[in-house]
Design a protein around this motif. Sequence first.
Motif, short mmCIF file in Angstrom:
data_model
loop_
_atom_site.label_atom_id
_atom_site.label_comp_id
_atom_site.label_asym_id
_atom_site.label_seq_id
_atom_site.Cartn_x
_atom_site.Cartn_y
_atom_site.Cartn_z
N ILE A 1 -6.73 -11.65 6.98
CA ILE A 1 -6.24 -11.04 7.96
C ILE A 1 -6.50 -9.95 7.60
O ILE A 1 -5.79 -9.57 7.15
N LEU A 2 -7.05 -8.50 7.97
CA LEU A 2 -7.53 -7.66 7.85
C LEU A 2 -6.43 -6.10 8.86
O LEU A 2 -6.59 -6.51 9.66
N THR A 3 -5.86 -5.81 8.38
CA THR A 3 -5.00 -4.52 9.63
C THR A 3 -4.75 -3.03 9.11
O THR A 3 -4.98 -3.23 7.76
N PHE A 4 -4.88 -2.44 9.89
CA PHE A 4 -4.67 -0.91 9.15
C PHE A 4 -3.68 -0.44 9.45
O PHE A 4 -3.71 0.78 10.46
N SER A 5 -2.04 -1.28 9.66
CA SER A 5 -1.14 -0.33 10.39
C SER A 5 -0.47 -0.67 8.84
O SER A 5 -0.38 -1.79 8.36
N THR A 6 1.39 -0.57 9.28
CA THR A 6 2.34 -0.60 8.68
C THR A 6 3.05 -1.44 9.38
O THR A 6 2.68 -0.70 10.90
N ARG A 7 3.95 -1.93 9.16
CA ARG A 7 4.94 -1.77 10.18
C ARG A 7 5.79 -0.85 10.89
O ARG A 7 6.14 -0.21 12.65
N LEU A 8 5.40 0.19 9.63
CA LEU A 8 6.11 1.39 10.86
C LEU A 8 5.66 2.60 11.90
O LEU A 8 6.00 2.85 12.71
N GLY B 1 3.45 0.44 16.30
CA GLY B 1 3.11 1.30 17.60
C GLY B 1 2.92 2.40 17.95
O GLY B 1 3.29 2.59 19.21
N ALA B 2 2.55 3.30 16.67
CA ALA B 2 2.88 4.96 17.26
C ALA B 2 2.12 5.59 17.97
O ALA B 2 2.76 6.25 18.94
N PHE B 3 1.41 5.24 18.05
CA PHE B 3 0.18 5.27 19.29
C PHE B 3 -0.21 4.78 20.04
O PHE B 3 -1.18 4.82 21.18
N LYS B 4 0.80 3.71 21.17
CA LYS B 4 0.57 3.14 22.26
C LYS B 4 1.10 3.94 23.14
O LYS B 4 2.37 4.69 22.85
N ASN B 5 0.80 3.19 24.22
CA ASN B 5 1.30 4.55 25.73
C ASN B 5 1.23 5.96 25.72
O ASN B 5 2.19 6.51 26.11
N ILE B 6 0.53 6.76 24.42
CA ILE B 6 0.53 8.13 24.45
C ILE B 6 -0.22 8.57 25.40
O ILE B 6 -1.65 8.06 25.40
N ASN B 7 -0.08 9.21 26.40
CA ASN B 7 -1.03 10.02 27.88
C ASN B 7 -2.16 11.61 26.94
O ASN B 7 -0.65 12.16 27.34
N LEU B 8 -2.94 11.78 26.44
CA LEU B 8 -2.68 12.69 26.07
C LEU B 8 -3.62 13.29 27.09
O LEU B 8 -5.21 12.75 26.23
N ASP B 9 -3.55 14.28 27.87
CA ASP B 9 -5.25 14.64 29.10
C ASP B 9 -5.87 15.31 28.06
O ASP B 9 -5.82 16.95 28.64
N TYR B 10 -6.65 15.81 27.19
CA TYR B 10 -7.76 16.81 26.89
C TYR B 10 -8.35 17.18 27.28
O TYR B 10 -8.91 18.15 27.38
N ILE B 11 -9.06 16.53 28.14
CA ILE B 11 -10.03 16.69 28.96
C ILE B 11 -9.41 17.81 30.28
O ILE B 11 -10.48 18.96 30.71
N ARG B 12 -8.09 17.81 31.00
CA ARG B 12 -7.90 18.47 31.53
C ARG B 12 -7.60 19.91 30.93
O ARG B 12 -7.55 20.94 31.28
#
Length: 187
Positions: free
Chosen positions: A44-51, A54-65
Motif C-alpha cells: 500500500i503506497l501512501t504519500f502522507s503521514t499521520r500528521l 488531513g492537512a489540505f482537506k476542505n480548503i477553499n482558496l479561490d485563486y481564480i477570483r
Amino acid sequence: MFFLGTGPVKGFATTLVIGILTSLFAAIFISRLVFEYMLDRQSILTFSTRLSEGAFKNINLDYIRNRKKFYILSGAIVVVGLVSLIFRGLDQGVDFTGGRNYIIQFEKPVSNVEIAGLLEDELGRPTVITYGSEDKVRITTKYGIDSEDPEIENQIEEMIYNGVKPIIGRMSPMSSLRRIMYRDCNV
C-alpha cells in the motif's frame, strides 16, 4: 556562470551542471525502481503521514477570483526588476570579470566597513573581508582590470595605501602589501 565565466568559474559551472543532471537522473530512476518494486509486492503506497493526512482537506482558496490582484502584483515586481536592471545594470563582480586581491596586515584590529568606505572613491566598490585574524584584511577590486599600463599595480597599491592611511596612523611600508591575482582573471 558557464557562459560568462572563465577558468575555474567555468569549470565550477560545468561540474554543477553535471551534478544537477546526475542527481535528477538518479532521483527519477531510483524512485521509479522503488515504486515498481513496491507495486510488484502489492504494498500500500501512501504519500502522507499521520500528521499530514488531513492537512489540505476542505480548503477553499479561490485563486481564480483573485487572479487580477496577483497579475498586478507580479507585473509590479517585473517592472521594478526591469527598472533596476536598466538604471543599475548588472555588476558581474570579480568572479566573472577578473580582479586583484590585496592582503594587508595591520597593527591592530580594523573595521572592514570603514576600510571599504575609505577606498570606495578611489577603487569603485571594493570587497573588504577579514582574512584570518581581525587585524588582517583582503581587499578585492576590479579597478584597472582592462588597463594595459605596466604601472597599474603600483598605482593601485598606492591608492590602497593612501586610502587606509587615516585609520591606521602608521602602516608597514608599501612593500608589505601582498598581492594575489585571481588565476581566472582576464589580465
